[in-house]
Design a protein around this motif. Structure first.
Motif, PDB file in Angstrom:
ATOM      1  N   SER A   1       0.870  -1.193  -0.005  1.00 30.13           N
ATOM      2  CA  SER A   1      -0.021  -0.112  -0.114  1.00 30.13           C
ATOM      3  C   SER A   1       0.802   1.112  -0.096  1.00 30.13           C
ATOM      4  N   TYR A   2       0.361   2.188  -0.168  1.00 34.18           N
ATOM      5  CA  TYR A   2       1.312   3.508  -0.176  1.00 34.18           C
ATOM      6  C   TYR A   2       0.459   4.655   0.787  1.00 34.18           C
ATOM      7  N   GLU A   3       1.209   5.482   1.328  1.00 35.49           N
ATOM      8  CA  GLU A   3       0.938   6.703   2.061  1.00 35.49           C
ATOM      9  C   GLU A   3       1.462   7.967   1.339  1.00 35.49           C
ATOM     10  N   SER A   4       0.453   8.827   1.152  1.00 35.26           N
ATOM     11  CA  SER A   4       0.766  10.049   0.347  1.00 35.26           C
ATOM     12  C   SER A   4       1.719  10.920   1.307  1.00 35.26           C
ATOM     13  N   SER A   5       2.548  11.668   0.893  1.00 34.07           N
ATOM     14  CA  SER A   5       3.287  12.464   1.797  1.00 34.07           C
ATOM     15  C   SER A   5       2.342  13.659   2.149  1.00 34.07           C
ATOM     16  N   LYS A   6       1.227  13.912   1.368  1.00 35.32           N
ATOM     17  CA  LYS A   6       0.427  15.241   1.617  1.00 35.32           C
ATOM     18  C   LYS A   6      -0.704  14.863   2.764  1.00 35.32           C
ATOM     19  N   LEU A   7      -1.152  13.501   2.515  1.00 35.38           N
ATOM     20  CA  LEU A   7      -2.275  13.214   3.407  1.00 35.38           C
ATOM     21  C   LEU A   7      -1.562  12.043   4.440  1.00 35.38           C
ATOM     22  N   GLU A   8      -1.458  12.590   5.637  1.00 32.37           N
ATOM     23  CA  GLU A   8      -1.035  11.802   6.556  1.00 32.37           C
ATOM     24  C   GLU A   8      -2.073  10.851   6.988  1.00 32.37           C
TER      25      GLU A   8
ATOM     26  N   PHE B   1      -1.168   4.616 -12.130  1.00 30.26           N
ATOM     27  CA  PHE B   1      -2.614   4.078 -12.089  1.00 30.26           C
ATOM     28  C   PHE B   1      -3.003   4.798 -10.559  1.00 30.26           C
ATOM     29  N   TYR B   2      -2.351   4.509  -9.615  1.00 26.88           N
ATOM     30  CA  TYR B   2      -2.425   4.873  -8.566  1.00 26.88           C
ATOM     31  C   TYR B   2      -2.169   6.307  -7.840  1.00 26.88           C
ATOM     32  N   SER B   3      -1.846   7.051  -8.877  1.00 24.33           N
ATOM     33  CA  SER B   3      -1.376   8.609  -8.415  1.00 24.33           C
ATOM     34  C   SER B   3      -0.246   8.760  -7.528  1.00 24.33           C
ATOM     35  N   ILE B   4       0.574   7.700  -7.658  1.00 21.45           N
ATOM     36  CA  ILE B   4       1.653   7.981  -6.603  1.00 21.45           C
ATOM     37  C   ILE B   4       2.534   9.134  -7.199  1.00 21.45           C
ATOM     38  N   GLU B   5       2.892   9.966  -6.096  1.00 23.36           N
ATOM     39  CA  GLU B   5       3.763  10.860  -6.573  1.00 23.36           C
ATOM     40  C   GLU B   5       5.077  10.630  -5.611  1.00 23.36           C
TER      41      GLU B   5
END
Length: 525
Positions: free
Chosen positions: A490-497, A512-516
């Motif tokens: 899974s991934y955690e966005s640096s913007k959304l804690e 596809f998952y909009s990972i940045e």
């Protein structure tokens, strides 16, 4: 003396006896030996100005007393020792009344005859035998093996003291249904002239002769005796020159010639007409190019008609033309080509993979990783797009009547015309804009963490956004040694804690998952 040419053990070191006799002024008999490890020796067989024997290495030889040399044991003795079926050995270890075989412990009634019958039964049940590193040097008494071990089918005799192919034949002739034989790591003498064909190996399917110093000529001299052979392993044997097999090895499906320095890629033409050959393994053979001159661009070769799998890793292939040539193989489905200078022509491994996929039309597995239809389609569309301007410059045209790309372009891109047939010629609009995303190599810098395994330090990786989740798992397998099928990502966005998004579809790319950039991939298992 019959000790000449024999293989011996001296402590843990192996050697070949090259001389038996006196060495004046000393008294008594000496053995002149050539060590497998030349560091162990003192001279080249010359002592006090007299040459007693020759060595390959100037310091590969020594003289030893016969009582220091272990000439090995016969095949059955080794089996009994290895499988705990030797009376003397049992007594020494104080276990004369029990016998361990497989997982069963058999209590002996204290009567020797019953114990002996029991042993015979146990030996007769053995089907798969390994006496690796048991100092086996000879067959033993005639017929004793067939009387005692009638059911053997698979034998591992690797790293013993076998000094000639005759010894192998003497053992095998007593094993009626021998299917698999491994005699690797025995330096031995093979017949140098054709021998009369016997039925000793009539059922042999798998034969390993790695590190035996056999030459290809010797292989072909022995091969008439292997009428049913399907797999042949010949790695690390100084085989430099091949010859065309004439009416032999016609049943062969798999051949491994790795770690032999073949003089050049054209040697392969000599073995290209083995009708059933499906797997050819040529790792570290020094080849720098592959070429099938009997077929033109976009045509199939008559060579290697059944070849499905080819391994050419760790070679010196530096030109894309060799990859183009592989598209001529009519049955090729799987390729391994890591560690060739060609791999350095592209910075990004994803791009490299795409180019190979686009160039070899029937490939289904590349470097042990499956090529799914979506990946193939993407690779082919991108290839058609990237080289579209080159195609136009070389005389390609949207109007079929004016479309005449140069020979030079077709030599570099033999599949280009068929990709245009499959997807249409690239549109003008496609070629004017920017390069396709995948090949512009949008790299994402991601932190990889294992939240449930604090001992696993977080790692930073740069990954192309076109990389599929399946391939990310492949990368993690190399990193963590956990199979992809057991990993949950899974991934955690640096913007959304604190908000986690599951990466649940193996076939989707990261984008596809909009990972940045700067996001964190979480790995659990």
């Amino acid at each position: 003396s019959d000790a000449l040419g024999r293989r011996v053990l001296c402590g843990t070191e192996r050697a070949t006896v090259r001389y038996v006799g006196s060495v004046p002024p000393t008294a008594g008999i000496w053995l002149g030996v050539e060590w497998d490890d030349p560091q162990r020796g003192k001279h080249d067989g010359t002592y006090e100005g007299t040459q007693y024997f020759k060595c390959r290495h100037p310091r590969g030889g020594s003289f030893i007393r016969p009582n220091k040399a272990n000439f090995g044991v016969d095949f059955l003795t080794a089996i009994k020792d290895r499988y705990g079926l030797n009376v003397e050995q049992d007594v020494q270890h104080g276990t004369e009344d029990t016998l361990v075989f497989g997982r069963k412990t058999v209590e002996f009634v204290g009567m020797d005859s019953i114990a002996e019958q029991q042993r015979q039964v146990q030996l007769n049940q053995l089907v798969d035998i390994s006496v690796r590193e048991c100092a086996v040097s000879h067959a033993g008494q005639k017929e004793e093996i067939s009387r005692t071990c009638a059911n053997i089918r698979h034998i591992n005799l690797s790293k013993n003291l076998i000094s000639s192919w005759e010894t192998v034949t003497a053992i095998a002739s007593q094993v009626q249904n021998l299917e698999t034989l491994n005699i690797s790591e025995n330096k031995m003498k093979f017949p140098s002239t054709s021998t009369s064909v016997s039925s000793v190996f009539s059922k042999l399917r798998i034969l390993a002769l790695n590190q035996t110093e056999i030459t290809w000529t010797e292989v072909l001299l022995c091969a008439p005796g292997w009428p049913a052979l399907e797999e042949l392993y010949l790695t690390s044997n100084n085989i430099t020159v091949l010859e065309r097999p004439d009416n032999v090895l016609q049943t062969l499906k798999s051949l491994d010639l790795s770690d032999n320095q073949l003089l050049d890629g054209n040697q392969l033409h000599l073995i290209a007409h083995l009708p059933r050959l499906e797997q050819l393994i040529l790792r570290n053979t020094g080849i720098s190019s592959i070429h099938f001159p009997d077929a033109g661009f976009g045509c199939k070769t008559k060579m290697f008609p059944s070849l499905k799998g080819l391994a050419i890793n760790d070679n010196k292939i530096s030109q894309w033309s060799s990859i183009n040539e592989l598209d001529k193989l009519p049955s090729l489905r799987s390729l391994q080509c890591h560690n060739n200078p060609l791999m350095d022509t592209e910075k990004n491994p994803e791009t490299l993979r795409q180019l190979i996929i686009a160039k070899i039309s029937q490939l289904e597995i590349l470097n042990k990783s499956e090529i799914l239809p979506a990946e193939r389609k993407g690779a082919e569309l991108d290839y058609r797009k990237i080289f579209g301007n080159d195609w136009l410059a070389a005389g390609g045209n949207w109007n079929p009547e004016k479309n005449k790309p140069s020979e030079e372009f077709l030599a570099a891109h033999p599949r280009y015309p068929s990709l245009c047939l499959k997807y249409g010629a690239p549109e003008e609009g496609e070629l004017k804009g920017r390069q396709p995303l995948t090949l512009k190599n949008q790299l994402l810098t991601l932190t990889i963490k294992c939240p449930e395994k604090p001992e696993q330090k977080p790692v930073e990786k740069k990954l192309p956004e076109s990389m599929t989740i399946q391939r990310v798992k492949g990368l993690l397998y190399r990193l963590l040694k956990i199979p992809g099928s057991e990993l949950k990502l899974s991934y955690e966005s640096s913007k959304l804690e604190g908000k986690e998004v599951e990466l649940d579809n193996d076939l989707k790319p990261l984008q596809f998952y909009s990972i940045e950039n700067g996001d964190c991939v979480l790995v659990r298992w």
